[in-house]
Design a protein around this motif. Structure first.
Motif, PDB file in Angstrom:
ATOM      1  N   VAL A   1       0.822  -1.208   0.000  1.00  0.00           N
ATOM      2  CA  VAL A   1       0.000   0.000   0.000  1.00  0.00           C
ATOM      3  C   VAL A   1       0.855   1.257   0.000  1.00  0.00           C
ATOM      4  CG1 VAL A   1      -1.621   1.362   1.381  1.00  0.00           C
ATOM      5  CG2 VAL A   1      -2.010  -1.083   1.064  1.00  0.00           C
ATOM      6  N   ARG A   2       1.965   1.255   0.740  1.00  0.00           N
ATOM      7  CA  ARG A   2       2.778   2.467   0.848  1.00  0.00           C
ATOM      8  C   ARG A   2       3.314   2.901  -0.504  1.00  0.00           C
ATOM      9  NH1 ARG A   2       4.497   5.252   4.952  1.00  0.00           N
ATOM     10  NH2 ARG A   2       3.839   3.620   6.404  1.00  0.00           N
TER      11      ARG A   2
ATOM     12  N   PRO B   1      -4.816  13.148   5.181  1.00  0.00           N
ATOM     13  CA  PRO B   1      -3.970  13.626   4.086  1.00  0.00           C
ATOM     14  C   PRO B   1      -3.400  12.436   3.319  1.00  0.00           C
ATOM     15  CG  PRO B   1      -3.536  14.892   6.071  1.00  0.00           C
ATOM     16  CD  PRO B   1      -4.467  13.778   6.466  1.00  0.00           C
ATOM     17  N   VAL B   2      -3.362  12.543   1.985  1.00  0.00           N
ATOM     18  CA  VAL B   2      -3.036  11.378   1.158  1.00  0.00           C
ATOM     19  C   VAL B   2      -1.707  10.746   1.566  1.00  0.00           C
ATOM     20  CG1 VAL B   2      -2.640  10.573  -1.197  1.00  0.00           C
ATOM     21  CG2 VAL B   2      -4.352  12.338  -0.762  1.00  0.00           C
ATOM     22  N   SER B   3      -0.722  11.567   1.906  1.00  0.00           N
ATOM     23  CA  SER B   3       0.598  11.027   2.256  1.00  0.00           C
ATOM     24  C   SER B   3       0.565  10.192   3.528  1.00  0.00           C
ATOM     25  CB  SER B   3       1.602  12.170   2.426  1.00  0.00           C
ATOM     26  OG  SER B   3       1.238  13.009   3.520  1.00  0.00           O
ATOM     27  N   LYS B   4      -0.471  10.374   4.354  1.00  0.00           N
ATOM     28  CA  LYS B   4      -0.563   9.627   5.607  1.00  0.00           C
ATOM     29  C   LYS B   4      -1.490   8.408   5.506  1.00  0.00           C
ATOM     30  CE  LYS B   4       0.697  13.522   8.497  1.00  0.00           C
ATOM     31  NZ  LYS B   4       0.469  14.274   9.747  1.00  0.00           N
ATOM     32  N   LEU B   5      -2.046   8.188   4.318  1.00  0.00           N
ATOM     33  CA  LEU B   5      -2.929   7.040   4.141  1.00  0.00           C
ATOM     34  C   LEU B   5      -2.219   5.710   4.392  1.00  0.00           C
ATOM     35  CD1 LEU B   5      -5.783   6.144   3.423  1.00  0.00           C
ATOM     36  CD2 LEU B   5      -5.121   6.135   0.999  1.00  0.00           C
ATOM     37  N   PRO B   6      -0.962   5.514   3.953  1.00  0.00           N
ATOM     38  CA  PRO B   6      -0.294   4.244   4.263  1.00  0.00           C
ATOM     39  C   PRO B   6      -0.184   3.981   5.757  1.00  0.00           C
ATOM     40  CG  PRO B   6       0.915   5.441   2.575  1.00  0.00           C
ATOM     41  CD  PRO B   6      -0.127   6.378   3.100  1.00  0.00           C
ATOM     42  N   ASP B   7       0.086   5.026   6.544  1.00  0.00           N
ATOM     43  CA  ASP B   7       0.183   4.846   7.995  1.00  0.00           C
ATOM     44  C   ASP B   7      -1.151   4.397   8.584  1.00  0.00           C
ATOM     45  OD1 ASP B   7       2.821   5.728   7.874  1.00  0.00           O
ATOM     46  OD2 ASP B   7       2.251   7.822   8.172  1.00  0.00           O
ATOM     47  N   LEU B   8      -2.234   4.989   8.087  1.00  0.00           N
ATOM     48  CA  LEU B   8      -3.554   4.633   8.593  1.00  0.00           C
ATOM     49  C   LEU B   8      -3.917   3.198   8.215  1.00  0.00           C
ATOM     50  CD1 LEU B   8      -6.163   5.496  10.004  1.00  0.00           C
ATOM     51  CD2 LEU B   8      -6.983   6.363   7.809  1.00  0.00           C
TER      52      LEU B   8
END
Length: 560
Positions: free
Chosen positions: A332-333, A449-456
């Motif tokens: 995903v990242r 925020p899109v850049s933080k979607l992998p973390d979520l």
């Protein structure tokens, strides 16, 4: 495939069918216990219109992983009210001539006099229960249901409500997902706007349309197609979502990457009945205006707590050729980083969707596609425009994807092939439900925020594994909005699902996101508002609510 339900749909449906056979009303998909079917046919820009065994349409997923669709049988029990602190509700003010006690007998008598026609005012127990539910939440029944057909009818009901201090809950399509239309414990008048389903005007030269609140977005687009008008309304939540409900929940859908959400300029104005009984029109039909406060947006996302929307003028967009592309990633990242990169390089895309490897595995097992997809994280792109525009954007996307270790990027040969690929996206929900036979599903909705979607997503997957839950993940990666379909078999697993969903909501807020990307607040997300918005913002919302609705009669218990 048969969906498992958790409420007595057949009892409700039998009674409602009887009423619908007597009146020309559009039945809500949430009142039927259906045999769900995968999508098998295509319609450009207006998606699909399958039917139930009774001949009624049911809600399918517009764009697949918007998951804002209400599908009969996808039900979860949301948290008990005792666990949800009252953030927005305000106490009713009293005067020498009034008390805080609602007068239900007086209200029902006044409604019966104001609407003497048979079938308009109903106190049938099955109907009272049915109109308090969506396909996704089981709630207390209303006290009376009134099937209105005009703004004038709504005014009558509101005035009776105010006189007798009886709460009102609006209903139109019944496709909400967060308990947005549930009855308060005190009881309520359910005001059903589903019969207000007329398209009042189509102004092709100005690219707008005037619709009543009960018009569905897919019916509007189908009408435009049938009339040969090359325009469409781009907001695409769950199929059969109505204009009134879409505005009230601040909806969006798969097209949000290019066209944004209901909070953009797609709602030019709204006709609203206020708690005082006054009817206002928020602005004129011009494309833009700097005349005073933007009152249209005051009612977008208010979920009927400040006023009841009866009509709206909608901005339309040009209907353009489309093409779909797919590509796979090892995780995903890398997929999300690739999307951030390509968006920042200016690629023009209509949709960017993601399905994780478990979701792809479920699609392959579902067996409705003529393809067997690699069981990897997969991105689905939709491009729009002339052939050379599509090719140029596709080439840019392909180059950027390769820089992020993507594999098997492929652009559909033509629009027809693209529709077949996108059909798999739309079937993802049904595939997820079929993955574990006999399960029910709870659909999450958070946005970061899109850049933080992998973390979520990483945190969500870790929680699912820790709690022993199965949950295919998909969503609108282009704007950081993701949904997990968390499957469960019984009350024990349901308790674990609640814990997982709570963790996801709080993690999204921690990552500077929101607990609700497009499904609204209702009762299901109210407990997270304070941590997301802060005390000052919530207090201001409460002040606005109290000023407009001093008796707290409009959809009490929901966010305003």
């Amino acid at each position: 495939m048969s969906f498992t339900t958790s409420r007595p749909f057949q009892q409700i449906f039998t009674n409602v069918l009887k009423r619908l056979s007597q009146r020309n009303l559009r039945p809500s998909s949430t009142l039927t216990n259906i045999q769900s079917k995968p999508i098998t046919n295509t319609l450009h820009h207006s998606n699909y219109l399958p039917t139930t065994q009774h001949g009624f349409r049911y809600a399918l997923l517009a764009g697949g992983i918007s998951f804002s669709v209400a599908v009969a049988g996808i039900i979860h029990a949301t948290r008990d009210k005792s666990r949800t602190p009252p953030l927005i509700d305000t106490p009713a003010k009293t005067s020498p001539s009034t008390t805080n006690s609602p007068d239900f007998p007086g209200a029902i008598g006044a409604l019966s006099q104001a609407f003497p026609e048979q079938g308009i005012v109903s106190t049938d127990p099955h109907e009272l229960f049915a109109y308090a539910q969506s396909s996704y939440s089981q709630r207390l029944p209303h006290t009376v249901v009134v099937h209105v057909q005009s703004t004038e009818d709504v005014v009558k009901v509101v005035n009776i409500s105010r006189k007798h201090l009886v709460p009102i809950v609006p209903y139109s399509g019944g496709t909400s997902l967060e308990g947005n239309l549930s009855a308060p414990r005190s009881g309520s008048i359910c005001i059903d706007l589903s019969a207000m389903n007329r398209i009042l005007a189509i102004n092709e030269s100005d690219a707008d349309a005037v619709c009543q609140a009960g018009v569905t977005w897919n019916d509007l687009n189908e009408t435009l197609r049938e009339k040969g008008i090359p325009l469409f309304f781009p907001l695409d939540p769950g199929r059969d979502a109505t204009i009134g409900g879409m505005i009230s929940t601040g909806c969006s859908g798969t097209n949000a990457v290019k066209y944004g959400t209901a909070r953009g300029e797609w709602i030019l104005n709204a006709t609203v009945v206020l708690p005082s009984g006054e009817v206002i029109k928020t602005r004129q039909r011009a494309r833009k205006s700097s005349a005073g406060f933007d009152l249209t947006k005051l009612f977008i996302g208010a979920e009927g707590t400040l006023g009841i929307i009866t009509e709206a003028t909608l901005r339309l967009a040009p209907l353009l050729p489309t093409r779909v592309a797919v590509v796979q990633f090892p995780d995903v990242r890398r997929a999300t980083n690739a999307v951030c990169d390509v968006l920042n390089q200016g690629a023009a895309m209509q949709c960017v969707e993601i399905i994780d490897e478990l979701g792809i595995k479920a699609l392959n097992a579902f067996g409705t596609s003529d393809k067997v997809w690699p069981e990897k994280v997969t991105l689905f792109f939709k491009f729009q425009g002339a052939e050379d525009v599509i090719r140029n954007n596709s080439n840019l996307v392909a180059r950027v994807m390769a820089q992020h270790e993507a594999s098997d990027y492929r652009l559909a040969e033509n629009e027809e092939e693209g529709e077949l690929i996108w059909q798999d996206r739309r079937n993802a929900l049904f595939a997820g439900l079929a993955y574990l036979p006999g399960c029910k599903g709870w659909i999450t909705d958070v946005c970061v925020p899109v850049s933080k979607l992998p973390d979520l997503i990483h945190a969500a997957k870790k929680d699912f594994e820790e709690l022993g839950l199965v949950a295919p993940i998909a969503g609108h990666v282009g704007d950081g909005n993701f949904h997990a379909l968390v499957l469960y078999r019984d009350e024990t697993e349901l308790a674990l699902v609640r814990e997982a969903v709570s963790r996801i909501n709080r993690k999204a807020i921690e990552l500077e996101g929101t607990c609700t990307g497009e499904h609204g607040v209702g009762t299901g997300k109210r407990e997270y508002l304070l941590s997301e918005l802060g005390q000052g913002t919530v207090s201001l919302m409460r002040m606005i609510k109290q000023t407009i609705d001093p008796h707290n009669l409009f959809n009490p218990g929901k966010v305003s």
